[in-house]
Design a protein around this motif. Structure first.
Motif, PDB file in Angstrom:
ATOM      1  N   TRP A   4      22.611  -8.022  -0.129  1.00 44.87           N
ATOM      2  CA  TRP A   4      23.535  -7.700  -0.412  1.00 44.87           C
ATOM      3  C   TRP A   4      24.417  -7.667  -1.689  1.00 44.87           C
ATOM      4  O   TRP A   4      25.155  -7.818  -2.550  1.00 44.87           O
ATOM      5  CB  TRP A   4      24.287  -9.340   0.825  1.00 44.87           C
ATOM      6  CG  TRP A   4      23.704  -9.737   1.656  1.00 44.87           C
ATOM      7  CD1 TRP A   4      22.559 -10.355   2.039  1.00 44.87           C
ATOM      8  CD2 TRP A   4      23.407  -9.152   2.771  1.00 44.87           C
ATOM      9  NE1 TRP A   4      21.593 -10.947   3.190  1.00 44.87           N
ATOM     10  CE2 TRP A   4      22.163  -9.045   3.805  1.00 44.87           C
ATOM     11  CE3 TRP A   4      24.186  -7.790   3.095  1.00 44.87           C
ATOM     12  CZ2 TRP A   4      21.776  -9.352   4.964  1.00 44.87           C
ATOM     13  CZ3 TRP A   4      23.871  -7.657   4.977  1.00 44.87           C
ATOM     14  CH2 TRP A   4      22.559  -7.507   5.537  1.00 44.87           C
ATOM     15  N   THR A 107      29.475  -7.088   4.764  1.00 39.49           N
ATOM     16  CA  THR A 107      28.265  -6.938   3.229  1.00 39.49           C
ATOM     17  C   THR A 107      27.742  -5.783   4.097  1.00 39.49           C
ATOM     18  O   THR A 107      27.285  -5.953   5.584  1.00 39.49           O
ATOM     19  CB  THR A 107      27.944  -8.071   3.563  1.00 39.49           C
ATOM     20  OG1 THR A 107      27.456  -7.974   1.492  1.00 39.49           O
ATOM     21  CG2 THR A 107      27.232  -8.669   3.960  1.00 39.49           C
ATOM     22  N   ASP A 109      23.753  -4.423   2.768  1.00 43.27           N
ATOM     23  CA  ASP A 109      21.916  -4.014   2.139  1.00 43.27           C
ATOM     24  C   ASP A 109      21.546  -3.153   1.624  1.00 43.27           C
ATOM     25  O   ASP A 109      20.802  -2.558   2.317  1.00 43.27           O
ATOM     26  CB  ASP A 109      21.126  -5.475   2.394  1.00 43.27           C
ATOM     27  CG  ASP A 109      20.622  -5.785   1.760  1.00 43.27           C
ATOM     28  OD1 ASP A 109      20.322  -5.257   0.642  1.00 43.27           O
ATOM     29  OD2 ASP A 109      19.404  -6.649   2.361  1.00 43.27           O
ATOM     30  N   TYR A 112      17.356  -3.659   1.646  1.00 44.69           N
ATOM     31  CA  TYR A 112      17.393  -4.788   3.204  1.00 44.69           C
ATOM     32  C   TYR A 112      16.309  -5.724   3.273  1.00 44.69           C
ATOM     33  O   TYR A 112      14.841  -5.326   3.278  1.00 44.69           O
ATOM     34  CB  TYR A 112      17.690  -4.121   4.278  1.00 44.69           C
ATOM     35  CG  TYR A 112      16.990  -2.438   4.508  1.00 44.69           C
ATOM     36  CD1 TYR A 112      16.120  -2.345   4.930  1.00 44.69           C
ATOM     37  CD2 TYR A 112      17.209  -1.637   4.168  1.00 44.69           C
ATOM     38  CE1 TYR A 112      14.986  -0.915   5.666  1.00 44.69           C
ATOM     39  CE2 TYR A 112      17.082  -0.210   3.803  1.00 44.69           C
ATOM     40  CZ  TYR A 112      16.031   0.289   4.890  1.00 44.69           C
ATOM     41  OH  TYR A 112      15.463   0.904   4.932  1.00 44.69           O
TER      42      TYR A 112
END
Length: 194
Positions: A4, A107, A109, A112
């Motif tokens: 993240w 936020t 990522d 992921y």
């Protein structure tokens, strides 16, 4: 593995934070959303009003404050999840008394993870924390999901808070009056000797 990026305040989040810092209102955190969206050309994280592609709402399990840091925890789970998705975006929501619920911070990522649907070979239940820097911690509250999962960490925090409250209460043991005498077979409880 999750990666993240830093939590970014949205434009509406910045306005609300200014109100909180000025003492005009409390920061009331309401929920966390997870999604699999990616911002398109011309969009910015600051300009978002919701996640690009929300997939799941996660309740807030606890909020703690220390120094100038507010830590918000929730639990990601695939219980009840009908379709799996890639965890690409996360949003923290709050209530602005002038406009209602807003996307406060977001936020993304770039590395992921995939959250599988319920019913497969993998059951997912993972606690996560978000940290928010704020100078007026006394003005932070949260809508805690009372139906959320209880973790060891949140149970320990709750126990320690309750014990601290109990130990600071001058009347916590006012009616008990136990007096145990060392090397004696006599025990005094209140006014009765045994």
């Amino acid at each position: 593995m999750a990666n993240w990026s830093s939590l970014i305040l949205t434009n509406k989040g910045k306005i609300l934070r200014s109100k909180v810092e000025a003492g005009q209102t409390k920061l009331t955190l309401t929920k966390i959303k997870l999604g699999d969206g990616v911002i398109s050309t011309g969009q910015t994280l600051e300009g978002l009003l919701d996640l690009v592609s929300p997939k799941q709402i996660v309740g807030i399990n606890s909020v703690s404050a220390k120094d100038s840091l507010c830590t918000v925890t929730g639990i990601i789970t695939n219980v009840g999840l009908q379709a799996g998705y890639n965890l690409k975006e996360l949003g923290l929501f709050a209530t602005d008394p002038d406009v209602g619920e807003i996307l406060y911070a977001v936020t993304t990522d770039s590395s992921y993870d995939y959250l599988p649907a319920e019913g497969g070979a993998t059951v997912v239940s993972e606690e996560f924390s978000l940290n928010i820097g704020i100078s007026n911690l006394a003005n932070v509250t949260a809508v805690v999901d009372m139906n959320g999962l209880l973790t060891v960490s949140s149970a320990a925090t709750l126990f320690n808070e309750k014990m601290s409250d109990h130990n600071m209460d001058p009347n916590a043991h006012s009616n008990l009056g136990i007096n145990l005498r060392k090397n004696s077979k006599t025990y005094v409880v209140g006014d009765v000797a045994y």
